[in-house]
Design an enzyme around this catalytic site. Sequence first.
Site, short mmCIF file in Angstrom:
data_model
loop_
_atom_site.label_atom_id
_atom_site.label_comp_id
_atom_site.label_asym_id
_atom_site.label_seq_id
_atom_site.Cartn_x
_atom_site.Cartn_y
_atom_site.Cartn_z
N SER A 88 -31.84 -8.22 -4.99
CA SER A 88 -31.24 -6.89 -4.90
C SER A 88 -29.86 -7.03 -4.27
O SER A 88 -29.70 -7.71 -3.25
CB SER A 88 -32.09 -5.95 -4.04
OG SER A 88 -31.41 -4.72 -3.83
N SER A 89 -28.89 -6.36 -4.85
CA SER A 89 -27.54 -6.37 -4.28
C SER A 89 -27.50 -5.60 -2.96
O SER A 89 -26.51 -5.69 -2.21
CB SER A 89 -26.55 -5.75 -5.27
OG SER A 89 -26.86 -4.38 -5.50
N GLN A 90 -28.55 -4.83 -2.64
CA GLN A 90 -28.56 -4.06 -1.40
C GLN A 90 -28.53 -4.96 -0.17
O GLN A 90 -28.00 -4.57 0.87
CB GLN A 90 -29.80 -3.15 -1.36
CG GLN A 90 -29.73 -2.03 -2.39
CD GLN A 90 -31.04 -1.28 -2.52
OE1 GLN A 90 -32.08 -1.70 -1.98
NE2 GLN A 90 -31.02 -0.18 -3.24
N GLY A 120 -34.70 2.61 -0.54
CA GLY A 120 -34.42 1.19 -0.36
C GLY A 120 -33.01 0.96 0.16
O GLY A 120 -32.79 0.06 0.99
N SER A 149 -25.74 6.62 -4.70
CA SER A 149 -25.37 5.26 -4.30
C SER A 149 -24.04 5.25 -3.55
O SER A 149 -23.88 4.58 -2.53
CB SER A 149 -25.28 4.36 -5.54
OG SER A 149 -26.54 4.23 -6.15
N ARG A 160 -41.89 -0.03 -12.47
CA ARG A 160 -41.19 0.79 -13.45
C ARG A 160 -41.25 0.20 -14.85
O ARG A 160 -41.25 0.95 -15.84
CB ARG A 160 -39.74 1.00 -13.01
CG ARG A 160 -39.03 2.11 -13.75
CD ARG A 160 -37.68 2.41 -13.13
NE ARG A 160 -37.79 3.15 -11.88
CZ ARG A 160 -36.80 3.33 -11.03
NH1 ARG A 160 -35.62 2.80 -11.27
NH2 ARG A 160 -36.98 4.05 -9.94
N ASP A 187 -31.27 0.59 -13.33
CA ASP A 187 -31.62 2.01 -13.26
C ASP A 187 -31.46 2.73 -14.60
O ASP A 187 -31.91 3.87 -14.76
CB ASP A 187 -30.77 2.71 -12.20
CG ASP A 187 -31.23 2.36 -10.79
OD1 ASP A 187 -32.35 1.86 -10.63
OD2 ASP A 187 -30.44 2.58 -9.84
N ARG A 191 -41.61 -3.32 -1.03
CA ARG A 191 -40.50 -3.88 -1.78
C ARG A 191 -39.92 -5.08 -1.04
O ARG A 191 -40.05 -5.19 0.18
CB ARG A 191 -39.45 -2.79 -2.02
CG ARG A 191 -39.99 -1.67 -2.92
CD ARG A 191 -39.09 -0.46 -2.98
NE ARG A 191 -37.87 -0.72 -3.72
CZ ARG A 191 -36.97 0.22 -4.01
NH1 ARG A 191 -37.18 1.47 -3.61
NH2 ARG A 191 -35.89 -0.07 -4.69
N ARG A 220 -22.93 4.81 0.77
CA ARG A 220 -21.86 3.91 1.22
C ARG A 220 -20.79 4.66 2.01
O ARG A 220 -20.35 4.19 3.07
CB ARG A 220 -21.27 3.20 0.00
CG ARG A 220 -22.22 2.14 -0.57
CD ARG A 220 -21.89 1.76 -2.01
NE ARG A 220 -22.66 0.60 -2.44
CZ ARG A 220 -23.94 0.66 -2.87
NH1 ARG A 220 -24.56 1.84 -2.91
NH2 ARG A 220 -24.57 -0.43 -3.24
#
Length: 409
Positions: A164-166, A95, A22, A321, A290, A123, A26
């Site tokens: 999603s924070s993405q 993702g 992760s 999941r 996660d 997704r 970034r």
Amino acid sequence: MPSAVITPCRLEGSVQVPPSKSMAHRFLLAAGLAEGVSRIGNLALSQDVEATLSCLEVLGAGLSWEGDGSLLVRGTAGRPAGGDGLPTFQCGESGSTLRFFLPVALAVAGGGRFAGRGRLMQRPMEPYERALTGKGVRWSQQGDTLSVEGTLPAGRYELPGDVSSQFVTGLLYALPLTGGTSELVLASPLESAGYVDMTLQALAQFGVRVERKGERFLVPGGQVYRPGRAEVPGDWSQGAIWYAANFLDHRVDIRGLDAQSSQGDRQIASLYWQLARPGDRRIDVSQCPDLAPALGAMAAVARGSTTLTGCGRLRMKESDRLSAIAAAVNALGGDAEEGEDTLTIRGAGRLRGGCAVDSRGDHRIAMMAAILATRCREPVTVTGMDCVSKSYPDFWAHFAMLGGEFHVV
């Protein structure tokens, strides 16, 4: 795909957890947008990270490895690479790669075509579609390829915080490259907030200013990413599986984790002790989804009942999941019951085993099943064992190093 047939065994020894993918995403994206050369150390090549490296090269970034294993990234200074037509970005099953690069591609290249594998293109992408088509971006999807075309303008953007924070991260990377000040507003409370903290840390490290006021982010435009040096920290989400191993009475010395990390998954250290206390318990995983497979492994043998809440987003991962965790625990002889966004597991002590567990192509399910198999009474087959390469390519080597007994069929 190959399967691992695991014989119950005892794990013991030390393991160095892999670097955080992760944080790697970034740091790499910031370096790729910088004006100059950056050095990224302690970088591991999982399939997800390789997808991000491939997309950086499409943007025009230069990549070269140093002898010490560090990666030098020659940034693009936020300028397009040139070429005819829309660039094509191969995102694999990542993702993060898809959602981070999509708004960046609009900001620097006028859009792009994004290709994915597995469940990636199933997704959720609706938050971007609503926000960006409202700004004049053309959006179309055919099968596993998504095309976006247009220019990302400065302005006000509203996103849900509970999908999603993405999506938040992607816009926080792209909006500094626009010509004016932007405001990003969350329409619902932010889940997985720790990941946004990681984003803000990486942006600041590469010279980008973002002002956060509660559920609002103010992003000045016309900013320039500065080159820098960054060391990718150890990955708490991967370390969690070894916490689960210790909960199952193994003796694994987990190395390479920083207790002061901005990673939200560091919560596994305190949740471990919550599960260790007998009795019934409820754990909200909305801020750390996660961790659910590792927590599921612990709950399967814990004393009492464990209910994981805030699990809805688990249905939108590499597999469903939530369903996969329940199926794995039940196949091994445990007692798990899934709700719409909850999972209740009643601890069964040592499990029976003597079965096959389908990883469903999900790296975290494969690792969870492997750890649970070590404490079963009979051997267990984990199908699709190679899917761990998505995030932890060395998992099976580390498993064997610690005394894990398995053969491949």
